[in-house]
Motif scaffolding. Structure first.
Motif, PDB file in Angstrom:
ATOM      1  N   GLU A 297      39.562  46.921 -33.930  1.00  0.00           N
ATOM      2  CA  GLU A 297      39.691  47.471 -32.381  1.00  0.00           C
ATOM      3  C   GLU A 297      38.596  47.130 -31.494  1.00  0.00           C
ATOM      4  N   LEU A 298      37.272  46.999 -32.233  1.00  0.00           N
ATOM      5  CA  LEU A 298      36.228  46.848 -31.528  1.00  0.00           C
ATOM      6  C   LEU A 298      35.792  45.346 -31.267  1.00  0.00           C
ATOM      7  N   SER A 299      35.930  44.577 -32.317  1.00  0.00           N
ATOM      8  CA  SER A 299      35.808  43.125 -32.458  1.00  0.00           C
ATOM      9  C   SER A 299      36.903  42.317 -31.658  1.00  0.00           C
ATOM     10  N   LEU A 300      38.065  42.816 -31.785  1.00  0.00           N
ATOM     11  CA  LEU A 300      39.328  42.016 -31.541  1.00  0.00           C
ATOM     12  C   LEU A 300      39.914  42.757 -30.275  1.00  0.00           C
ATOM     13  N   GLY A 301      40.017  43.980 -30.152  1.00  0.00           N
ATOM     14  CA  GLY A 301      40.845  44.523 -29.142  1.00  0.00           C
ATOM     15  C   GLY A 301      42.403  44.275 -29.314  1.00  0.00           C
ATOM     16  N   GLY A 308      45.626  38.120 -34.473  1.00  0.00           N
ATOM     17  CA  GLY A 308      45.403  38.020 -35.974  1.00  0.00           C
ATOM     18  C   GLY A 308      46.767  38.015 -36.417  1.00  0.00           C
ATOM     19  N   LEU A 309      47.602  39.081 -35.979  1.00  0.00           N
ATOM     20  CA  LEU A 309      48.993  39.153 -37.046  1.00  0.00           C
ATOM     21  C   LEU A 309      49.830  37.996 -36.712  1.00  0.00           C
ATOM     22  N   LEU A 310      49.248  37.096 -35.669  1.00  0.00           N
ATOM     23  CA  LEU A 310      50.345  36.029 -35.574  1.00  0.00           C
ATOM     24  C   LEU A 310      49.459  34.816 -35.971  1.00  0.00           C
ATOM     25  N   GLY A 311      48.276  35.174 -36.912  1.00  0.00           N
ATOM     26  CA  GLY A 311      47.415  34.180 -37.275  1.00  0.00           C
ATOM     27  C   GLY A 311      46.975  34.248 -38.764  1.00  0.00           C
ATOM     28  N   GLY A 312      47.804  34.804 -39.562  1.00  0.00           N
ATOM     29  CA  GLY A 312      47.469  34.960 -40.873  1.00  0.00           C
ATOM     30  C   GLY A 312      47.659  36.234 -41.576  1.00  0.00           C
TER      31      GLY A 312
END
Length: 350
Positions: A297-301, A308-312
């Motif tokens: 939540e802090l690093s990616l929002g 990320g969920l569409l990236g591995g």
């Protein structure tokens, strides 16, 4: 001597580097076509990709996880049976009793654990993990966990995992016999960087516990935290060492600097570096469950989490973490629905 002990002293030598377009093509050939993980030098080149190549990396990582893991996303809830008062000095952790952090020791009773498992199951989660902040479980804790697992299984259709610190071979077998199907014990970081993160126990102790877990017949869950001051080379080393441990699941945490800990003033990892790490870990472990955990939540929002969920990534912890707040679980479930990501169904009765 275990085979991993023969590998862990190897020296990393930079081979001849290849062009950016070539490293992605090589990754496509190895990870996507063959299901083979990238080696340490190749992972490092992925971690050093320029920002403009991140979308291409995410797309490749997504294709890899779809081919080798399927489209389902595994959802998990976690709860702390014992919070705070830990005797270890993990520099990122506010549960250490050695630091002046605001977290204080708390224990939950069995009824509270069962209710938490019920609430977790209502989200569609297939996994409920019981965690305790300890060096390793004493007899009292082992009995309490056994009672909790039995009570949960009698009332809730959900897999139960545990994370209780360092285990002996006998304790690992007892947990398996209790009905714990997966055990989490994070390596946390690379072997070379570990002394900068923990001094009260060794990386090798953690690695040995994973072997006991595997021998007992439980699934091995082991990951760690990125963004703790490690170099890209050490991050690549970490990814490959995890791959060598061959875990069923790898939780990916991103440092959330906690007040009162030695890492409280560290900078939060950038979204770009976080996404590169997600892609690199997927390409290092094409067939492994890769789970979003604390700090995303802090690093990616919100946007980065979707990327990320569409990236591995193919698993996620919903709700709060052990000492930090996550996103409301309904928000994560709505996000997965919007992205048309199906939640993995429970495939075994427990």
């Amino acid at each position: 001597m275990s085979c991993y002990k023969l590998k862990q002293h190897s020296i990393f030598i930079h081979p001849r580097r290849i062009a950016v377009s070539d490293i992605l093509e090589l990754a496509r050939e190895k990870a996507l076509e063959k299901g083979e993980g990238l080696n340490q030098a190749e992972v490092l080149q992925i971690l050093e990709l320029p920002d403009e190549k991140i979308p291409e990396l995410m797309e490749l990582a997504h294709q890899v996880r779809l081919k080798w893991c399927g489209e389902d996303v595994e959802v998990e809830g976690i709860i702390s049976l014992k919070t705070g008062g830990c005797p270890e000095d993990c520099h990122f952790c506010s549960q250490s009793g050695l630091f002046e952090s605001p977290v204080r020791a708390v224990r939950l009773d069995i009824a509270e654990l069962v209710e938490a498992a019920k609430q977790t199951a209502k989200t569609g989660a297939t996994e409920f993990c019981i965690v305790a902040a300890v060096k390793g479980p004493d007899e009292r804790l082992m009995k309490q966990v056994g009672d909790a697992v039995a009570a949960i299984h009698s009332e809730v259709d959900i897999n139960v995992a545990a994370s209780l610190g360092t285990l002996t071979r006998e304790q690992a077998q007892r947990l398996k016999d209790m009905g714990v199907h997966r055990y989490n014990h994070n390596l946390e970081t690379s072997r070379s960087y570990f002394p900068n993160v923990v001094t009260t126990h060794s990386w090798d102790e953690r690695r040995e516990t994973l072997e006991f877990v595997r021998e007992a017949g439980m699934e091995v869950c082991s990951g760690g935290i990125v963004g703790m001051g490690e170099t890209p080379e050490q991050r690549a080393e970490f990814a490959v060492q995890l791959a060598e441990a061959d875990p069923t699941e790898v939780p990916m945490n991103f440092l959330d600097p906690r007040p009162g800990t030695p890492f409280q003033h560290m900078e939060v990892m950038s979204a770009e570096d976080s996404l590169r790490a997600v892609g690199a870990f997927r390409l290092a472990m094409p067939k492994t469950t890769l789970r979003f955990a604390g700090g995303r939540e802090l690093s990616l929002g919100d946007q980065g989490t979707e990327q990320g969920l569409l990236g591995g990534i193919n698993a996620i912890i919903v709700g709060n973490y052990l000492t930090t707040l996550g996103r409301p679980m309904e928000k994560d479930l709505d996000m997965m629905d919007r992205l048309h990501l199906p939640i993995k169904a429970l495939n075994s009765a427990v």
